[in-house]
Design a protein around this motif. Sequence first.
Motif, mmCIF file in Angstrom:
data_model
loop_
_atom_site.group_PDB
_atom_site.id
_atom_site.type_symbol
_atom_site.label_atom_id
_atom_site.label_comp_id
_atom_site.label_asym_id
_atom_site.label_seq_id
_atom_site.Cartn_x
_atom_site.Cartn_y
_atom_site.Cartn_z
ATOM 1 N N TYR A 1 0.810 -1.218 0.000
ATOM 2 C CA TYR A 1 0.000 0.000 0.000
ATOM 3 C C TYR A 1 0.843 1.269 0.000
ATOM 4 O O TYR A 1 0.333 2.350 -0.292
ATOM 5 C CB TYR A 1 -0.928 0.010 1.218
ATOM 6 N N GLY A 2 2.120 1.151 0.345
ATOM 7 C CA GLY A 2 2.986 2.310 0.412
ATOM 8 C C GLY A 2 4.353 1.889 0.897
ATOM 9 O O GLY A 2 4.643 0.691 1.027
ATOM 10 N N ALA A 3 5.210 2.866 1.161
ATOM 11 C CA ALA A 3 6.575 2.535 1.553
ATOM 12 C C ALA A 3 7.178 3.664 2.373
ATOM 13 O O ALA A 3 6.755 4.825 2.284
ATOM 14 C CB ALA A 3 7.435 2.261 0.322
ATOM 15 N N ILE A 4 8.176 3.290 3.170
ATOM 16 C CA ILE A 4 8.987 4.246 3.920
ATOM 17 C C ILE A 4 10.400 4.154 3.357
ATOM 18 O O ILE A 4 11.011 3.079 3.367
ATOM 19 C CB ILE A 4 8.982 3.929 5.417
ATOM 20 N N VAL A 5 10.895 5.266 2.848
ATOM 21 C CA VAL A 5 12.221 5.305 2.235
ATOM 22 C C VAL A 5 13.179 5.976 3.205
ATOM 23 O O VAL A 5 12.958 7.131 3.615
ATOM 24 C CB VAL A 5 12.184 6.059 0.890
ATOM 25 N N LEU A 6 14.251 5.274 3.560
ATOM 26 C CA LEU A 6 15.240 5.795 4.480
ATOM 27 C C LEU A 6 16.454 6.302 3.694
ATOM 28 O O LEU A 6 16.521 6.152 2.480
ATOM 29 C CB LEU A 6 15.660 4.699 5.461
ATOM 30 N N GLY A 7 17.389 6.899 4.411
ATOM 31 C CA GLY A 7 18.588 7.384 3.744
ATOM 32 C C GLY A 7 18.691 8.891 3.764
ATOM 33 O O GLY A 7 17.992 9.584 4.529
ATOM 34 N N PRO A 8 19.527 9.459 2.903
ATOM 35 C CA PRO A 8 19.746 10.917 2.908
ATOM 36 C C PRO A 8 18.526 11.721 2.482
ATOM 37 O O PRO A 8 18.449 12.910 2.780
ATOM 38 C CB PRO A 8 20.898 11.097 1.906
ATOM 39 N N ALA A 9 17.583 11.081 1.780
ATOM 40 C CA ALA A 9 16.352 11.772 1.363
ATOM 41 C C ALA A 9 15.151 10.976 1.869
ATOM 42 O O ALA A 9 14.485 10.268 1.105
ATOM 43 C CB ALA A 9 16.308 11.929 -0.154
#
Length: 355
Positions: A91-99
């Motif tokens: 249904y969606g996502a969580i993107v980690l990292g510098p952005a």
Amino acid sequence: MTTSPPGTTPWPRTLGLALGLVTLVSALVLAFLWPSVTADPRNLPVAVAGPVEQVAQVEAGLAQSTPGVLDVTAVADRAGAVALVEARDVYGAIVLGPAPEILTASAASPVVAQLLGEQASALQAQVDAAAAALGAPAGSAPTVVVTDLVPLSPDDARGTTLAAATFPLVLGGLVGGVAIALVVRGTGHRLAGLGAYAVVGGLVIAAILHLLGGLHGSFLADSAAVALTLLGISGTIVGAAALLGRPGISVGPVVFLLFANPISAAAMPVEMLLSPWGAVGQWFPPGASATLLRSLSYFPGADTTFSWLVLAGWAALGIGLVLAGSVRGGARRAPEAGAATSTEAPAVGTLAAAR
């Protein structure tokens, strides 16, 4: 004992009818309200993209803050998360990292999109804490962005038209099936009536939903999905009536209206229904058509094979029942015809002797 005056309905029959109607209405209320009352976010599939260590930390945090709500799938990067969202696998996502970013898909479920959007503040707090631990100046941490990858159409910004389309389709299948079962005689005529009703109904209803902004996929594909839905429901009713007589007509309202429609998950994610009813609902025309039409409109990359097979299976079942009813009816009429011939023969002989 009090008796009813002549020409009036007996009291036991009157009271029995009233109690029967109360039972029917109570069943309707329970069937339509139970799924929404018991609906709750459970094991909603989402992706988390980033380094393994950070993904594990976020997953642990989600399990603590929202236990049992999200089912996390780890992916390497944002591209992998986007692919899963557009294929309707999450249904969606969580993107980690510098952005850092939260990806949602309101076209899949506005409820889940809002739920994921609410995680932005918690993710921002983690980003700020990580930046502070590295000695970065206050306010220098990157801002978490929320991106709706697959938004709803401006013509149906709340998704109400698409969600509400399932119930009229069910009613359309019921009305068509009952009318053909009661009015049309002859197997060939019934099959022709079902085919014409499904094809024309699919084209007209799909056109209406396109004009109202509820559907946005290929017109022919949407028409085919609607046509198979109508054929599956109406054909099953006509087939049941062909096998069982008029009592078979009751199969339609019981199976499709009271049972299948409330668990179709047309207005909520399948996972929000009590297990296993959300998955069970996808095996019936209301649930399969709701999922298929949403995917055709917003998720062209999604695998729709299962939904197509379910609708085609119900259409084939309806046609098979109609043919089976024809065979059974022919077998039933053959002995009756033989008996009529045997009773006519002596009468003919008697008439000849009299002459």
